[in-house]
Every structure is written in structure tokens, then in C-alpha cells.
Design a protein around this motif. Structure first.
Motif, PDB file in Angstrom:
ATOM      1  N   VAL A  29      36.236 -16.588  54.800  1.00 44.49           N
ATOM      2  CA  VAL A  29      36.605 -17.008  53.441  1.00 44.49           C
ATOM      3  C   VAL A  29      36.857 -18.520  53.387  1.00 44.49           C
ATOM      4  CG1 VAL A  29      39.127 -16.675  53.592  1.00 44.49           C
ATOM      5  CG2 VAL A  29      37.942 -16.292  51.417  1.00 44.49           C
ATOM      6  N   THR A  30      37.362 -19.092  54.473  1.00 46.83           N
ATOM      7  CA  THR A  30      37.605 -20.540  54.504  1.00 46.83           C
ATOM      8  C   THR A  30      36.293 -21.322  54.551  1.00 46.83           C
ATOM      9  OG1 THR A  30      39.730 -20.202  55.625  1.00 46.83           O
ATOM     10  CG2 THR A  30      38.794 -22.411  55.709  1.00 46.83           C
ATOM     11  N   LEU A  31      35.336 -20.830  55.309  1.00 45.23           N
ATOM     12  CA  LEU A  31      34.026 -21.490  55.346  1.00 45.23           C
ATOM     13  C   LEU A  31      33.342 -21.417  53.979  1.00 45.23           C
ATOM     14  CD1 LEU A  31      32.702 -20.367  58.854  1.00 45.23           C
ATOM     15  CD2 LEU A  31      33.395 -22.670  58.161  1.00 45.23           C
ATOM     16  N   LEU A  32      33.500 -20.289  53.286  1.00 41.17           N
ATOM     17  CA  LEU A  32      32.958 -20.169  51.930  1.00 41.17           C
ATOM     18  C   LEU A  32      33.604 -21.195  51.006  1.00 41.17           C
ATOM     19  CD1 LEU A  32      32.692 -16.293  51.416  1.00 41.17           C
ATOM     20  CD2 LEU A  32      30.804 -17.949  51.380  1.00 41.17           C
ATOM     21  N   HIS A  33      34.929 -21.307  51.091  1.00 42.91           N
ATOM     22  CA  HIS A  33      35.646 -22.285  50.265  1.00 42.91           C
ATOM     23  C   HIS A  33      35.214 -23.714  50.612  1.00 42.91           C
ATOM     24  CE1 HIS A  33      38.496 -20.466  47.514  1.00 42.91           C
ATOM     25  NE2 HIS A  33      38.775 -19.534  48.412  1.00 42.91           N
TER      26      HIS A  33
END
Length: 289
Positions: A29-33
Motif C-alpha cells: 500500500v505504501t508503494l502504491l501511495h
């Protein structure tokens, strides 16, 4: 070693499986953000993205501790205890900044409880205070746990952390009241609400409300944890760190993937939106924070 002068890192053997699962969840989810941050230029979400990296590294620390059980060293414990504690304060900073942008977007300044030009300053200022208190408290507690700060350092650190969490709860509570009151006032004035209906402001307000509640619940549980101390029920049961901290903060990050603030930023001419659905054009306007 598992103890330093009577100090024990964990009251249980940390779960490797749970730690790895949350490393993966937060990493994804952090890489997506991160991708959406640079693609849409939604720069005011930098604190939330940093918070996601803090969460990921924090759970890496827990995995390292799980691998060391029961002969824990202080390094992994410091990583997980500090980063998982302060990450939500970074989430809060981005959440606070989005409200002011939504108010400006719908031209609802007259319905705001706090003047828009003060909204971000007040809430982010309180958030910075909370962050510094929690970070310094964690440092004091860890120094005491490591045997460098004397017998009372751990207790002092816990008290400072509790103070920082209470500051976070108070500001987030006031923020939630402000956001709810703004929305109620706007909706109760049909002309203003109708004028604002061409913008998708409601879903972004619901994202703010939901995320605020998640942080509040998490912070209340954390206060109980530190008030009870190392021998308390919350600290003695690993399930609380995952259900009432990790899971809640992961859901928060997912909410802002689904309802990304780039849409608000784009309509203000400050970046690009993630999509062009509904005829919304992509703007290459000012890149303001």
C-alpha cells in the motif's frame, strides 16, 4: 539478551507470521501511495507516505525480534516500538491538510468552525507537538529499558508518550468535530450545497471522518496500553498491536488509495488526478503544498 537489569522486551514471543504479513501489506500500500504521490503531485500527502514506510520498517523490526526470541536485542525492539508509535502522527498531518483544501474547493469558508488559513496551522501544529512528545518519550523509555537512563526512565518515557497520545486524541477529536460541523452547516444551506454538488466533496469528507475515527480508536488503545504498563493486559497480548494498530492504520491507507485526495488537489489546480472519470480533466496547474 532478553533482559537488561530486569527489563524484558516482550511479554510474549512475537509472531513471525503476523509480522511478515503486515510487512507485505504496508509495503504494497505504501508503494502504491508513493507511485500516486509522484504521478499526481499531491505533495501534501508526503507525511502519510512517510508514515507508511515507518509502518513497514516497524514491522520489519518485529520480524527481527521474532527471529531472535527469546534472546532479544534492543535494536529491533527500538525500531518497532518507535516507528509504529509515531507513524500515525504523520498520517494525521496529511489528513489535517486535506480538510482545508476541501473547504476552499467548495467555497465553504464561512461554514468552517476555524478560519481556513488557521485550520492547517492549528491542527498540524498540534500534530507536530504530539509527534515530538511521542518520539521523545519513546527515546526516554528505550534508554531506560537499555539500562542507560536509570530505573525511572522507562516510567518517565511512558508518561511522556501517554501525554503525546492524549494531545493527539484531543486535536483529532476537535478536528473530527470541526469536519462534521462544517459538513452539517454546508448541507443545511441548500444554495451552498447545490453550488458545491458539481465537486465530489462528500466522499472525501467521509474518508476524513472514517480515518479520523480509526486514528482515535488506535490512540485510545495505545493510551490504555502505556497506562497499564509492561505488565498490563494490552502489552501482554500481541493481538492488540495488530488488531488495534496495524490493521486500523492499514485500512486508513487503503481508504486514501480508494478515495485519493489528488482529485481535490487537481480541482484546485495543484496537480494531476489519478483518473479522468466523469469528464474531470487532468490539470497541470500550480504545484503548491
Amino acid at each position: 539478551m532478553s533482559s537488561h537489569g530486569g527489563w524484558i522486551a516482550y511479554q510474549y514471543s512475537p509472531s513471525m507470521g503476523a509480522a511478515v504479513l503486515f510487512i507485505i501489506l504496508f509495503a504494497v500500500v505504501t508503494l502504491l501511495h508513493t507511485y500516486h504521490l509522484f504521478r499526481t503531485r499531491t505533495w501534501f500527502f508526503i507525511p502519510l507516505v512517510l508514515g507508511g514506510y515507518f509502518e513497514t520498517v516497524g514491522y520489519i523490526g518485529r520480524a527481527m525480534s521474532a527471529q531472535q526470541s527469546p534472546n532479544w536485542t534492543t535494536g529491533p525492539y527500538i525500531i518497532q516500538s518507535t516507528l509504529l508509535l509515531i507513524a500515525p502522527a504523520l498520517f494525521a498531518a496529511s489528513i489535517y491538510m486535506e480538510l482545508g483544501r476541501i473547504i476552499v474547493l467548495v467555497k465553504g469558508e464561512r461554514f468552517a468552525l476555524v478560519r481556513v488559513n488557521w485550520t492547517t496551522k492549528i491542527f498540524v501544529g498540534g500534530d507536530v507537538l504530539s509527534f515530538l512528545m511521542q518520539a521523545s518519550g519513546a527515546g526516554i523509555m528505550v534508554s531506560g529499558a537499555s539500562g542507560f537512563g536509570g530505573g525511572n526512565s522507562s516510567k518517565t518515557g511512558q508518561n511522556v508518550i501517554v501525554g503525546g497520545l492524549i494531545v493527539q486524541i484531543l486535536f483529532f477529536g476537535f478536528f473530527l468535530i470541526s469536519a462534521l460541523l462544517f459538513q452539517r452547516r454546508l448541507v443545511s444551506h441548500p444554495s451552498a450545497a447545490t453550488a458545491a454538488d458539481h465537486t465530489p466533496w462528500r466522499k472525501h469528507m467521509y474518508a476524513l471522518h472514517t480515518s479520523s475515527i480509526l486514528v482515535l480508536v488506535r490512540s485510545v488503545v495505545r493510551v490504555v496500553e502505556y497506562v497499564q504498563g509492561t505488565d498490563g493486559f494490552v502489552m501482554s497480548n500481541e493481538v492488540f498491536i495488530y488488531v488495534f494498530d496495524g490493521l486500523l492504520m492499514f485500512v486508513l491507507m487503503v481508504i486514501f488509495i480508494v478515495i485519493h485526495p489528488s482529485e481535490v488537489n487537481c480541482l484546485l489546480g495543484r496537480g494531476k488526478t489519478m483518473t479522468t472519470k466523469g469528464g474531470l480533466s487532468v490539470s497541470d496547474g500550480q504545484m503548491l503544498v
